[in-house]
Design a protein around this motif. Structure first.
Motif, short mmCIF file in Angstrom:
data_model
loop_
_atom_site.label_atom_id
_atom_site.label_comp_id
_atom_site.label_asym_id
_atom_site.label_seq_id
_atom_site.Cartn_x
_atom_site.Cartn_y
_atom_site.Cartn_z
N THR A 151 0.83 -1.21 0.00
CA THR A 151 0.00 0.00 0.00
C THR A 151 0.86 1.25 0.00
O THR A 151 0.61 2.20 -0.76
CB THR A 151 -0.93 0.00 1.23
OG1 THR A 151 -1.84 -1.09 1.14
CG2 THR A 151 -1.71 1.31 1.33
N LEU A 152 1.89 1.26 0.84
CA LEU A 152 2.78 2.43 0.90
C LEU A 152 3.47 2.67 -0.44
O LEU A 152 3.51 3.80 -0.93
CB LEU A 152 3.82 2.24 2.00
CG LEU A 152 4.88 3.35 2.10
CD1 LEU A 152 4.23 4.71 2.33
CD2 LEU A 152 5.88 3.04 3.21
N VAL A 153 3.98 1.61 -1.05
CA VAL A 153 4.68 1.76 -2.34
C VAL A 153 3.73 2.28 -3.42
O VAL A 153 4.07 3.18 -4.20
CB VAL A 153 5.32 0.42 -2.77
CG1 VAL A 153 5.84 0.51 -4.19
CG2 VAL A 153 6.44 0.03 -1.81
N ILE A 154 2.53 1.75 -3.48
CA ILE A 154 1.55 2.18 -4.48
C ILE A 154 1.16 3.64 -4.26
O ILE A 154 1.03 4.42 -5.22
CB ILE A 154 0.32 1.26 -4.46
CG1 ILE A 154 0.70 -0.10 -5.04
CG2 ILE A 154 -0.84 1.88 -5.25
CD1 ILE A 154 -0.37 -1.17 -4.87
N LEU A 155 0.96 4.04 -3.02
CA LEU A 155 0.64 5.43 -2.73
C LEU A 155 1.79 6.36 -3.10
O LEU A 155 1.57 7.47 -3.60
CB LEU A 155 0.29 5.60 -1.25
CG LEU A 155 -1.06 4.99 -0.82
CD1 LEU A 155 -1.24 5.13 0.69
CD2 LEU A 155 -2.22 5.66 -1.56
N MET A 156 3.02 5.91 -2.88
CA MET A 156 4.18 6.71 -3.27
C MET A 156 4.26 6.86 -4.78
O MET A 156 4.56 7.94 -5.29
CB MET A 156 5.46 6.07 -2.72
CG MET A 156 5.65 6.21 -1.22
SD MET A 156 7.07 5.26 -0.60
CE MET A 156 8.39 5.93 -1.58
N LEU A 157 3.99 5.79 -5.50
CA LEU A 157 4.02 5.84 -6.96
C LEU A 157 2.90 6.73 -7.51
O LEU A 157 3.03 7.33 -8.58
CB LEU A 157 3.89 4.43 -7.54
CG LEU A 157 5.09 3.50 -7.33
CD1 LEU A 157 4.73 2.07 -7.74
CD2 LEU A 157 6.28 4.00 -8.15
N THR A 158 1.81 6.81 -6.76
CA THR A 158 0.65 7.58 -7.22
C THR A 158 0.73 9.04 -6.83
O THR A 158 0.42 9.94 -7.63
CB THR A 158 -0.65 6.96 -6.64
OG1 THR A 158 -0.74 5.59 -7.03
CG2 THR A 158 -1.88 7.71 -7.16
#
Length: 207
Positions: A151-158
């Motif tokens: 979740t953290l990685v996806i939010l960072m990418l977004t």
């Protein structure tokens, strides 16, 4: 990496730490985090907020709604011990149901032309479930930690790398799982590493 020994003791010493660990585990449950993540990514990627809500609700139904309903039904029938599916040997069926549900949802989203980030999120979830099904056959990796890190990685990418400041929260999630004796430190670290890797390698290029 020993296989199937359960970590729960006969008694767990009560206290504020235990209550906090239980609260963290509930708030950061995979179904909770994934549902919020889907709605956030859908809202962000859609041209209109209402459209994003529709995509988000549809994806949430298949990615978390149906699988969690299966788990709740299993708990009520006595086939599963708890809604976190704490026993490794009970995880295979719920994970396979989740795998089938996510695959069906992904196909439906693709047919109706969902935004690319929403499809990428569903594919990442599908890949993560495939790995989780495989690993759970012999080792109880932490899905809480995997989902939290992903979740953290996806939010960072977004939304940007500034969200890296929230990374210490991953340690809190991991601590709660170890404090409740649901996982070892190794299982927490492995889950976190795997979740982050799947998010980066699958969601990143596809979004």
């Amino acid at each position: 990496m020993g296989g199937g020994a359960e970590l729960r003791p006969v008694t767990t010493r009560p206290g504020p730490g235990l209550r906090i660990a239980r609260l963290v585990t509930e708030v950061t449950a995979p179904a909770v985090l994934v549902s919020l993540l889907i709605l956030t990514v859908s809202w962000h990627s859609a041209r209109r907020p209402g459209q994003g809500l529709v995509w988000g609700l549809l994806a949430t139904l298949f990615v978390t709604g149906i699988p969690f309903a299966y788990i709740v039904g299993g708990v009520r029938r006595g086939r599963l011990t708890d809604h976190h599916v704490g026993r490794r040997e009970q995880r295979r069926a719920p994970l396979l149901v989740g795998l089938g549900s996510v695959a069906a949802g992904l196909a439906l989203l693709a047919v109706f032309g969902a935004p690319r980030p929403v499809l990428a999120l569903a594919v990442a979830g599908l890949v993560g479930l495939v790995v989780a099904v495989s690993v759970s056959h012999w080792w109880k990796m932490s899905i809480h930690s995997a989902v939290a890190a992903g979740t953290l990685v996806i939010l960072m990418l977004t939304f940007g790398t500034w969200l890296l400041v929230t990374a210490p929260l991953l340690a809190v999630v991991g601590w709660s799982r170890v404090r409740l004796r649901d996982h070892t430190v190794a299982q927490v670290l492995a889950g976190g590493a795997l979740g982050a890797l799947v998010a980066a390698v699958v969601f990143g290029p596809l979004r």
